[in-house]
Design an enzyme around this catalytic site. Structure first.
Site, PDB file in Angstrom:
ATOM      1  N   LYS A 122       0.823  -1.179  -0.099  1.00 32.26           N
ATOM      2  CA  LYS A 122       0.050  -0.174  -0.075  1.00 32.26           C
ATOM      3  C   LYS A 122       0.811   0.952  -0.023  1.00 32.26           C
ATOM      4  O   LYS A 122       0.677   2.342  -0.642  1.00 32.26           O
ATOM      5  CB  LYS A 122      -0.982  -0.017   1.189  1.00 32.26           C
ATOM      6  CG  LYS A 122      -2.192  -0.842   1.021  1.00 32.26           C
ATOM      7  CD  LYS A 122      -3.185  -0.518   1.945  1.00 32.26           C
ATOM      8  CE  LYS A 122      -4.306  -1.638   1.758  1.00 32.26           C
ATOM      9  NZ  LYS A 122      -5.261  -1.564   2.788  1.00 32.26           N
ATOM     10  N   LYS A 170      -4.494 -11.362  -6.986  1.00 33.45           N
ATOM     11  CA  LYS A 170      -5.784 -11.391  -6.299  1.00 33.45           C
ATOM     12  C   LYS A 170      -6.668 -10.551  -6.823  1.00 33.45           C
ATOM     13  O   LYS A 170      -6.295  -9.237  -7.243  1.00 33.45           O
ATOM     14  CB  LYS A 170      -5.633 -11.377  -4.690  1.00 33.45           C
ATOM     15  CG  LYS A 170      -5.717  -9.991  -4.142  1.00 33.45           C
ATOM     16  CD  LYS A 170      -6.136  -9.869  -2.898  1.00 33.45           C
ATOM     17  CE  LYS A 170      -6.141  -8.641  -2.190  1.00 33.45           C
ATOM     18  NZ  LYS A 170      -6.620  -8.201  -1.053  1.00 33.45           N
ATOM     19  N   LYS A 209     -10.818  -5.003  -4.978  1.00 37.11           N
ATOM     20  CA  LYS A 209     -11.574  -3.838  -4.888  1.00 37.11           C
ATOM     21  C   LYS A 209     -11.184  -2.580  -5.434  1.00 37.11           C
ATOM     22  O   LYS A 209     -11.736  -1.921  -6.223  1.00 37.11           O
ATOM     23  CB  LYS A 209     -11.902  -3.300  -3.487  1.00 37.11           C
ATOM     24  CG  LYS A 209     -13.103  -4.069  -2.628  1.00 37.11           C
ATOM     25  CD  LYS A 209     -13.267  -3.590  -1.421  1.00 37.11           C
ATOM     26  CE  LYS A 209     -13.808  -4.261  -0.420  1.00 37.11           C
ATOM     27  NZ  LYS A 209     -13.372  -3.891   0.849  1.00 37.11           N
TER      28      LYS A 209
HETATM   29  P1  AMP Z   1     -11.119  -6.119   1.879  1.00 33.48           P
HETATM   30  O1  AMP Z   1     -11.623  -6.172   0.498  1.00 33.48           O
HETATM   31  O2  AMP Z   1      -9.652  -6.139   2.067  1.00 33.48           O
HETATM   32  O3  AMP Z   1     -11.750  -5.118   2.750  1.00 33.48           O
HETATM   33  O4  AMP Z   1     -11.244  -7.665   2.471  1.00 33.48           O
HETATM   34  C1  AMP Z   1     -12.463  -8.069   3.045  1.00 33.48           C
HETATM   35  C2  AMP Z   1     -12.314  -9.644   3.167  1.00 33.48           C
HETATM   36  O5  AMP Z   1     -12.403 -10.154   1.907  1.00 33.48           O
HETATM   37  C3  AMP Z   1     -11.121 -10.089   3.831  1.00 33.48           C
HETATM   38  O6  AMP Z   1     -11.456 -11.230   4.468  1.00 33.48           O
HETATM   39  C4  AMP Z   1     -10.317 -10.525   2.591  1.00 33.48           C
HETATM   40  O7  AMP Z   1      -9.398 -11.594   3.141  1.00 33.48           O
HETATM   41  C5  AMP Z   1     -11.433 -11.230   1.649  1.00 33.48           C
HETATM   42  N1  AMP Z   1     -10.857 -11.029   0.440  1.00 33.48           N
HETATM   43  C6  AMP Z   1     -10.473  -9.757  -0.349  1.00 33.48           C
HETATM   44  N2  AMP Z   1     -10.210 -10.218  -1.734  1.00 33.48           N
HETATM   45  C7  AMP Z   1     -10.325 -11.578  -1.888  1.00 33.48           C
HETATM   46  C8  AMP Z   1     -10.084 -12.343  -2.894  1.00 33.48           C
HETATM   47  N3  AMP Z   1      -9.749 -12.056  -3.946  1.00 33.48           N
HETATM   48  N4  AMP Z   1     -10.169 -13.796  -2.550  1.00 33.48           N
HETATM   49  C9  AMP Z   1     -10.442 -14.015  -1.433  1.00 33.48           C
HETATM   50  N5  AMP Z   1     -10.966 -13.322  -0.378  1.00 33.48           N
HETATM   51  C10 AMP Z   1     -10.528 -11.981  -0.400  1.00 33.48           C
END
Ligand code: AMP
Ligand code: TRP
Length: 331
Positions: free
Chosen positions: A114, A196, A199
């Protein structure tokens, strides 16, 4: 009676939830609500580590709450709330920060990534982000944390901080376990299937959003990067196809092997069309629920107010103990 296990998880209200968020995290949240005491948080303070437009941020935060509910989380069974509504998160974060080494935070790969991406705003919140996450988890004496694979390192740090605190001040926090799905803990980008799905990806074709329309889903899956092998096989050498099989499997309940044998001898075109169909079928009720919730702001408000109240009480119980252990004078 045996104490029910406590589950805590959260997502940052930035952008929009992706299929990766759902498969990696929310699908398990829903599964765990049946037999555990679950708290599902919208970690708005974490989002502030990147600059947000206040008006937009308010909208996105409320929309996230509607997306949690639209994914099927039951607000009666679970405590659903905004992190910023329970001030003990930041209080505990300070205390834990005084028990976390700069060297430990320096090793966090998410911080490194980041700060590379936001070179003009490498703020100290970005650096101490994992301490606030540890506070989120430990504040409720959490046993299980359902997250995707990318959060493993943060969870390890949380466990280290908890063990250190317990050693120094007496048994206070259970050591939380990570809970990841067997398959789907890391859904990959549709455009660069070794990265991965995220968002914040600038290439919109990389990511399926839970809010995407049917046409968009079809387009994105059609354009998904694959390979020239022309066999539908679940193997690392074919990351694009492997990722689509994973998505198919997680949304239908078929195992990866079952998906592979279903499409034996079939072409990528047909497999992509069917995968798009599976995703659309899954998203249809989601979108309908989402729209219903968004038309009902009073209900949304009731959910987050009740959630914050319930979370506050649990958090305060832990903080009374933590303040006592640290030698702070009780209020
Ligand atoms: P975030 O988008 O970083 O707020 O992540 C929210 C939740 O979604 C967390 O538990 C992440 O580990 C999970 N997560 C985010 N992106 C992925 C992905 N591409 N595959 C699986 N889990 C994800
Ligand atoms: N860091 C997590 C992410 O980006 C979000 C998060 C914050 C979280 N606090 C948490 C996840 C506590 C689980 C438990 O995905």
């Amino acid at each position: 009676m045996k104490r029910k296990k406590v589950v805590f998880s959260g997502a940052q209200p930035t952008g929009s939830l992706t299929l990766g968020n759902y498969i990696g995290a929310l699908q398990n949240w829903k599964f765990l609500e049946k037999e555990h005491n679950c708290l599902y948080c919208i970690v708005d303070l974490h989002s502030l580590t990147v600059r947000q437009d206040p008006e937009e941020f308010r909208k996105i935060s409320l929309s996230f709450l509607a997306q949690y509910l639209a994914s099927g989380l039951d607000p009666e069974k679970n405590i659903i709330f905004f992190q910023s509504h329970v001030p003990q998160h930041t209080e505990l974060s300070w205390i834990l920060g005084c028990n976390t080494y700069v060297g430990e935070l320096n090793r966090m790969t998410q911080f490194k990534d980041k700060s590379e991406r936001n070179r003009d705003n490498v703020n100290s919140g970005l650096f101490t982000y994992p301490v606030l996450m540890a506070a989120d988890i430990l504040l409720y004496k959490t046993d299980l944390v359902p997250v995707g694979e990318d959060q493993k390192q943060h969870l390890e740090l949380t466990r280290d901080i908890a063990a250190r605190f317990n050693n120094l001040y007496g048994e206070t926090f259970p050591i939380p376990e990570i809970y990841t799905p067997k398959i789907g803990a890391k859904i990959m980008s549709l455009q660069e299937p070794t990265k991965k799905m995220s968002k914040s990806d600038e290439n919109l074709n990389s990511t399926i959003l839970l809010m995407d329309s049917e046409d968009i889903v079809v387009k994105k899956i059609k354009r998904a990067v694959t390979d020239s092998e022309n066999v539908i096989a679940y193997r690392d050498e074919q990351p694009g196809i492997k990722n689509l099989i994973t998505i198919y499997s997680c949304l239908t309940g078929l195992s990866a092997e079952e998906v592979v044998s279903k499409y034996e001898g079939k072409g990528y075109g047909m497999f992509k069309t069917d995968t798009a169909e599976v995703v659309i079928e899954f998203l249809r009720p989601f979108r309908k629920n989402y729209e219903d919730y968004m038309r009902n702001p009073d209900f949304i408000e009731k959910v987050y107010k009740t959630g914050a109240q319930r979370a506050y009480e649990l958090a305060e119980d832990t903080m009374i103990l933590v303040r006592e252990r640290m030698g702070l004078i009780q209020k």
